[in-house]
Design an enzyme around this catalytic site. Structure first.
Site, PDB file in Angstrom:
ATOM      1  N   CYS A 171      -7.848 -31.479 -19.992  1.00 28.81           N
ATOM      2  CA  CYS A 171      -8.168 -32.047 -21.297  1.00 28.81           C
ATOM      3  C   CYS A 171      -8.146 -30.917 -22.323  1.00 28.81           C
ATOM      4  O   CYS A 171      -8.121 -29.742 -21.954  1.00 28.81           O
ATOM      5  CB  CYS A 171      -9.564 -32.656 -21.293  1.00 28.81           C
ATOM      6  SG  CYS A 171      -9.806 -33.849 -19.956  1.00 28.81           S
ATOM      7  N   ARG A 218      -2.167 -31.394 -23.397  1.00 29.43           N
ATOM      8  CA  ARG A 218      -3.097 -31.301 -22.276  1.00 29.43           C
ATOM      9  C   ARG A 218      -3.571 -32.666 -21.800  1.00 29.43           C
ATOM     10  O   ARG A 218      -4.316 -32.757 -20.819  1.00 29.43           O
ATOM     11  CB  ARG A 218      -4.309 -30.453 -22.677  1.00 29.43           C
ATOM     12  CG  ARG A 218      -3.944 -29.044 -23.079  1.00 29.43           C
ATOM     13  CD  ARG A 218      -5.134 -28.302 -23.642  1.00 29.43           C
ATOM     14  NE  ARG A 218      -6.064 -27.903 -22.613  1.00 29.43           N
ATOM     15  CZ  ARG A 218      -6.003 -26.767 -21.943  1.00 29.43           C
ATOM     16  NH1 ARG A 218      -5.051 -25.913 -22.211  1.00 29.43           N
ATOM     17  NH2 ARG A 218      -6.886 -26.482 -21.023  1.00 29.43           N
ATOM     18  N   TRP A 237      -7.432 -36.176 -20.395  1.00 28.23           N
ATOM     19  CA  TRP A 237      -6.508 -36.456 -19.294  1.00 28.23           C
ATOM     20  C   TRP A 237      -7.401 -36.894 -18.157  1.00 28.23           C
ATOM     21  O   TRP A 237      -8.106 -36.090 -17.557  1.00 28.23           O
ATOM     22  CB  TRP A 237      -5.727 -35.198 -18.945  1.00 28.23           C
ATOM     23  CG  TRP A 237      -4.511 -35.463 -18.160  1.00 28.23           C
ATOM     24  CD1 TRP A 237      -3.320 -35.938 -18.606  1.00 28.23           C
ATOM     25  CD2 TRP A 237      -4.349 -35.256 -16.766  1.00 28.23           C
ATOM     26  NE1 TRP A 237      -2.435 -36.046 -17.575  1.00 28.23           N
ATOM     27  CE2 TRP A 237      -3.046 -35.639 -16.438  1.00 28.23           C
ATOM     28  CE3 TRP A 237      -5.189 -34.801 -15.750  1.00 28.23           C
ATOM     29  CZ2 TRP A 237      -2.552 -35.583 -15.139  1.00 28.23           C
ATOM     30  CZ3 TRP A 237      -4.707 -34.736 -14.467  1.00 28.23           C
ATOM     31  CH2 TRP A 237      -3.394 -35.123 -14.173  1.00 28.23           C
ATOM     32  N   ASN A 241     -13.788 -30.141 -20.321  1.00 31.14           N
ATOM     33  CA  ASN A 241     -12.506 -30.077 -19.621  1.00 31.14           C
ATOM     34  C   ASN A 241     -12.788 -29.495 -18.247  1.00 31.14           C
ATOM     35  O   ASN A 241     -13.337 -28.404 -18.151  1.00 31.14           O
ATOM     36  CB  ASN A 241     -11.543 -29.164 -20.400  1.00 31.14           C
ATOM     37  CG  ASN A 241     -10.299 -28.828 -19.592  1.00 31.14           C
ATOM     38  OD1 ASN A 241      -9.862 -29.629 -18.764  1.00 31.14           O
ATOM     39  ND2 ASN A 241      -9.742 -27.659 -19.831  1.00 31.14           N
ATOM     40  N   GLY A 242     -12.428 -30.222 -17.177  1.00 29.32           N
ATOM     41  CA  GLY A 242     -12.672 -29.718 -15.824  1.00 29.32           C
ATOM     42  C   GLY A 242     -13.193 -30.826 -14.927  1.00 29.32           C
ATOM     43  O   GLY A 242     -13.154 -32.002 -15.289  1.00 29.32           O
ATOM     44  N   GLU A 282       6.367 -15.316   1.022  1.00 31.09           N
ATOM     45  CA  GLU A 282       6.081 -15.312  -0.417  1.00 31.09           C
ATOM     46  C   GLU A 282       5.501 -13.959  -0.855  1.00 31.09           C
ATOM     47  O   GLU A 282       5.846 -13.440  -1.923  1.00 31.09           O
ATOM     48  CB  GLU A 282       5.134 -16.466  -0.755  1.00 31.09           C
ATOM     49  CG  GLU A 282       4.673 -16.561  -2.209  1.00 31.09           C
ATOM     50  CD  GLU A 282       5.803 -16.775  -3.215  1.00 31.09           C
ATOM     51  OE1 GLU A 282       6.961 -16.915  -2.808  1.00 31.09           O
ATOM     52  OE2 GLU A 282       5.504 -16.768  -4.418  1.00 31.09           O
ATOM     53  N   LYS A 303       7.283 -11.700  -3.647  1.00 31.73           N
ATOM     54  CA  LYS A 303       6.593 -11.267  -4.876  1.00 31.73           C
ATOM     55  C   LYS A 303       6.681  -9.754  -5.021  1.00 31.73           C
ATOM     56  O   LYS A 303       6.977  -9.241  -6.089  1.00 31.73           O
ATOM     57  CB  LYS A 303       5.112 -11.670  -4.862  1.00 31.73           C
ATOM     58  CG  LYS A 303       4.776 -13.096  -5.121  1.00 31.73           C
ATOM     59  CD  LYS A 303       4.979 -13.608  -6.516  1.00 31.73           C
ATOM     60  CE  LYS A 303       6.373 -14.102  -6.738  1.00 31.73           C
ATOM     61  NZ  LYS A 303       6.728 -15.393  -6.290  1.00 31.73           N
ATOM     62  N   GLU A 342      10.372  -8.507  -5.797  1.00 26.91           N
ATOM     63  CA  GLU A 342      10.994  -8.858  -7.081  1.00 26.91           C
ATOM     64  C   GLU A 342      10.359  -8.146  -8.269  1.00 26.91           C
ATOM     65  O   GLU A 342      11.036  -7.904  -9.267  1.00 26.91           O
ATOM     66  CB  GLU A 342      11.067 -10.376  -7.289  1.00 26.91           C
ATOM     67  CG  GLU A 342       9.811 -11.078  -7.663  1.00 26.91           C
ATOM     68  CD  GLU A 342      10.007 -12.577  -7.879  1.00 26.91           C
ATOM     69  OE1 GLU A 342      10.977 -12.979  -8.532  1.00 26.91           O
ATOM     70  OE2 GLU A 342       9.162 -13.352  -7.390  1.00 26.91           O
ATOM     71  N   HIS A 377      10.002  -9.147  18.680  1.00 27.44           N
ATOM     72  CA  HIS A 377      11.439  -9.387  18.885  1.00 27.44           C
ATOM     73  C   HIS A 377      12.299  -8.553  17.923  1.00 27.44           C
ATOM     74  O   HIS A 377      13.465  -8.861  17.737  1.00 27.44           O
ATOM     75  CB  HIS A 377      11.747 -10.879  18.721  1.00 27.44           C
ATOM     76  CG  HIS A 377      11.001 -11.729  19.703  1.00 27.44           C
ATOM     77  ND1 HIS A 377      11.305 -11.749  21.055  1.00 27.44           N
ATOM     78  CD2 HIS A 377       9.939 -12.545  19.548  1.00 27.44           C
ATOM     79  CE1 HIS A 377      10.467 -12.564  21.678  1.00 27.44           C
ATOM     80  NE2 HIS A 377       9.632 -13.053  20.782  1.00 27.44           N
ATOM     81  N   LYS A 406      14.447 -16.369 -15.243  1.00 30.25           N
ATOM     82  CA  LYS A 406      13.464 -17.391 -14.872  1.00 30.25           C
ATOM     83  C   LYS A 406      14.140 -18.625 -14.299  1.00 30.25           C
ATOM     84  O   LYS A 406      13.680 -19.202 -13.332  1.00 30.25           O
ATOM     85  CB  LYS A 406      12.633 -17.759 -16.108  1.00 30.25           C
ATOM     86  CG  LYS A 406      11.514 -18.749 -15.836  1.00 30.25           C
ATOM     87  CD  LYS A 406      10.446 -18.119 -14.977  1.00 30.25           C
ATOM     88  CE  LYS A 406       9.373 -19.100 -14.562  1.00 30.25           C
ATOM     89  NZ  LYS A 406       8.640 -18.614 -13.358  1.00 30.25           N
TER      90      LYS A 406
HETATM   91  O1  M6R Z   1      13.016 -23.080 -11.050  1.00 35.90           O
HETATM   92  P1  M6R Z   1      13.089 -23.017  -9.568  1.00 35.90           P
HETATM   93  O2  M6R Z   1      11.777 -23.267  -8.901  1.00 35.90           O
HETATM   94  O3  M6R Z   1      14.149 -23.903  -9.012  1.00 35.90           O
HETATM   95  O4  M6R Z   1      13.491 -21.514  -9.252  1.00 35.90           O
HETATM   96  C1  M6R Z   1      13.742 -21.131  -7.931  1.00 35.90           C
HETATM   97  C2  M6R Z   1      13.771 -19.629  -7.820  1.00 35.90           C
HETATM   98  O5  M6R Z   1      14.738 -19.079  -8.661  1.00 35.90           O
HETATM   99  C3  M6R Z   1      12.401 -19.013  -8.161  1.00 35.90           C
HETATM  100  O6  M6R Z   1      11.377 -19.551  -7.379  1.00 35.90           O
HETATM  101  C4  M6R Z   1      12.458 -17.492  -7.943  1.00 35.90           C
HETATM  102  O7  M6R Z   1      12.564 -17.222  -6.577  1.00 35.90           O
HETATM  103  C5  M6R Z   1      11.222 -16.817  -8.520  1.00 35.90           C
HETATM  104  N1  M6R Z   1      11.630 -15.666  -9.278  1.00 35.90           N
HETATM  105  C6  M6R Z   1      10.281 -16.353  -7.463  1.00 35.90           C
HETATM  106  O8  M6R Z   1       9.162 -15.692  -7.987  1.00 35.90           O
END
Ligand code: M6R
Length: 606
Positions: free
Chosen positions: A2, A27, A74, A98-99, A478, A482, A485, A501, A601
């Site tokens: 909200c 929101r 919301w 909100n919450g 993941e 992270k 990247e 292995h 992105k």
């Molecule tokens: O917009 P999407 O979720 O389809 O994007 C997929 C990947 O490009 C995205 O998750 C990418 O691996 C990120 N940079 C990871 O942090």
């Protein structure tokens, strides 16, 4: 989620409250309302639906006040109608929230037993009654407010008016954002800088657990312990107010911290908190569904792998997860009785879109778990499952990941109930577990200082290994993604059982090995892998929970203790530590955290 606004003003506030609410409409817009101090009392105006409906109510029945609060809703607890619209009142108290208050049922029962009568189905109304009850004992407004906050479990941002205390707005935040805006002889409170943007660009971001008393000229801020504190005033560029980082250095840091609220919003859209039942939107016949095919890239793919663990285990429904760029170029054996689920934050990733279209061309029903609800994928599928976490600006996905996992968790529970692999009581238990996840994520984020210290060591490494079992094997992927990247350190994620292995050859005293092991059915096996690694000189960073720490083998270089959680939500809870570790390593290395080299992105090319 909200939106809330509060103004201690010199000039009339009704129109200004409405102006802010329009900025907060993203929101939620199930209902809207405002309240203002009129003489010795507080008056409310409320309407079902969008702000426009509230404007009509105000045109017919103006609110003449210079101090007031407003809300756009919301819905989580209670239908979207006028009765459940904020502000809520009890005795001298009128407030907006909100919450989600997790312990509202117990508090409501206690207040009802004391003779208090409720007019709405919301969790919010109990807060108004609690403050009013504290005021009735003779406490001053700020003390009655603090005594009430101490009794609340869950997430909140609040703005409160009290009859007889003119020129006062109280505010508090825990798990939901709240900012103070400094004007000239006027003070403001809002869900974000955007809300107070029309009146001031001088903004104070309240910290987690802070509460505040606003009058015309000052904001007295207190931390969760009740100690008076000062928080920095930031001048927010008007043009950037939509993309504001607040007190954070990077969007990634902000987005990690946004996760309790983001997940809360996501979960609230997929469960009914009043009945503790799942409420997954869209026309999917879970009982008859033969198979799910998830297609995705990067972090979205990893969220899909977590979903596979949960859906197969709970609902006995086969789930295949495949990297979209592979899937689209082989000849996968598909059947029309399966549902293709694209996972994508942007809804535009070229490979995922192509894989989705391939499945649709084979006659499969289609769905997307997506943040951008106006995206190409959202427009092309039969069922859209929004993740509701708000815009994600940092290239490294954080809050979108936990929101995607939240959606798949709700789907796992809904499918299990529909397929008869769990009964109604178990569904209710699991929904309650899911509703508690945002609070546990907030607690896990509280480990940030410890992770910052660990990051100083990890930043010196050339390679880092991440290990886990079950859903934690996905989180190991993941964690490694992270780290590489944003810090450019080579990292690999493995299912811990695969260690012997091959990857065990990498173990030496210079390679940090992050082991993710909450105290679950896989714990003993993960602990054995930890011993194997330490026997070979490996430097283990053991990320476990309050139960696991009691049973862990001795010898880890460092132990990080996350809050204990049900296995249903342990991936959500353990996500923040690996995100924060990667983030602080990247900061120490001076990397461009929000825009790492070579990345974008949204990857709209193959
Ligand atoms: O917009 P999407 O979720 O389809 O994007 C997929 C990947 O490009 C995205 O998750 C990418 O691996 C990120 N940079 C990871 O942090």
């Amino acid at each position: 989620m909200c939106g809330i606004i509060g103004i201690v003003g010199k000039a009339p506030v009704a129109e200004r409250l409405v102006e802010s609410l329009k900025r907060l409409e993203y929101r939620g817009y199930d209902s809207a309302g405002v309240a203002g101090v009129v003489g010795n009392s507080v008056e409310r105006r409320r309407a079902k639906g969008k702000i426009k409906a509230l404007e009509e109510v105000l045109a017919a029945d103006p609110l003449v006040a210079t101090t007031g609060i407003g809300h756009t809703r919301w819905a989580t607890h209670g239908a979207p109608n006028v009765q459940n619209a904020h502000p809520h009142s009890a005795g001298r108290v009128t407030l907006v929230h909100n919450g989600i208050i997790e312990n509202f049922a117990e508090l409501k029962a206690e207040l009802a037993a004391a003779g208090r009568v409720f007019e709405s189905d919301t969790d919010t109304e109990v807060i108004a009654h609690l403050i009013d009850a504290e005021l009735a004992t003779g406490l001053a407004p700020i003390d009655a407010f603090k005594a009430t906050l101490d009794r609340l479990t869950g997430a909140y941002a609040l703005a409160v008016l009290i009859e007889g205390a003119d020129n006062l707005v109280l505010g508090a935040r825990r798990g939901s954002p709240l900012v103070v805006g400094e004007g000239q002889g006027e003070m403001f409170l809002g869900s974000d800088a955007l809300a107070v943007g029309p009146f001031t660009n001088r903004v104070i971001y309240l910290d987690e657990g802070d509460y505040v008393a606003l009058d015309h000229d000052s904001a007295r801020i207190f931390d969760a312990s009740g100690a008076a504190v000062t928080r920095p005033v930031r001048v927010v560029p008007t043009s950037a107010v939509m993309m504001e980082k607040g007190n954070y250095r990077h969007f990634m840091e902000k987005e990690i911290h946004d996760q309790p609220e983001g997940c809360q919003r996501t979960i609230a859209a997929y469960v009914d908190a009043l009945t503790s039942k799942t409420a997954v939107p869209g026309d999917v016949d879970w009982a008859r569904l033969e198979r799910i095919q998830i297609v995705a890239c990067g972090t979205s793919y990893i969220a899909g792998v977590v979903g596979k663990y949960l859906i197969e285990q709970l609902a006995d429904l086969p789930v295949d997860v495949e990297i979209a760029s592979e899937f689209r170029y082989r000849q996968p054996a598909l059947r029309p009785g399966a549902l293709v689920v694209a996972m994508s934050q942007s809804g535009e990733t070229a490979d995922t879109l192509a894989a989705l279209r391939y499945c649709k061309a084979k006659g499969m029903k289609s769905a997307v778990v997506v943040n951008a609800t106006e995206s190409t994928m959202a427009r092309e599928v039969d069922v859209v499952w929004p993740i509701h976490c708000g815009p994600e600006i940092g290239v490294a996905s954080t809050k979108a990941f936990t929101a995607q996992v939240s959606v798949l968790t709700a789907i796992a529970v809904a499918a299990a109930k529909a397929r008869g692999t769990i009964d109604a009581a178990e569904e209710q238990r699991l929904v309650k577990v899911l509703l508690e996840a945002p609070r546990l994520i907030a607690e896990a984020i509280g480990l940030e200082d410890a992770l910052k210290d660990i990051a100083a060591d990890v930043a010196k490494a050339r390679d880092v290994l991440y290990l886990g079992r079950g859903p934690m094997s996905a989180l190991a992927l993941e964690g490694a993604l992270k780290l590489k990247e944003i810090s450019y350190i080579h990292a690999e994620g493995y299912a811990a059982g695969e260690l012997k292995h091959g990857p065990i050859a990498l173990v030496d005293d210079k390679t940090p090995i992050v082991i993710l092991a909450p105290y679950d059915s896989w714990f003993e096996k993960s602990a054995s892998n930890m011993s194997e690694v330490m026997a070979r000189g490996g430097q283990v960073i053991f990320i476990t929970d309050t139960e696991g720490v009691k049973h862990a083998p001795e010898g880890a270089k460092v132990v990080v203790t996350a809050p204990a959680s049900d296995p249903l939500v342990s991936t959500l809870v353990m996500s923040a530590p690996i995100q924060l570790l990667a983030y602080h390593v990247a900061v120490i290395k001076g990397a461009d955290v929000d825009q790492p080299r070579n990345l974008a992105k949204s990857v709209t090319v193959e």
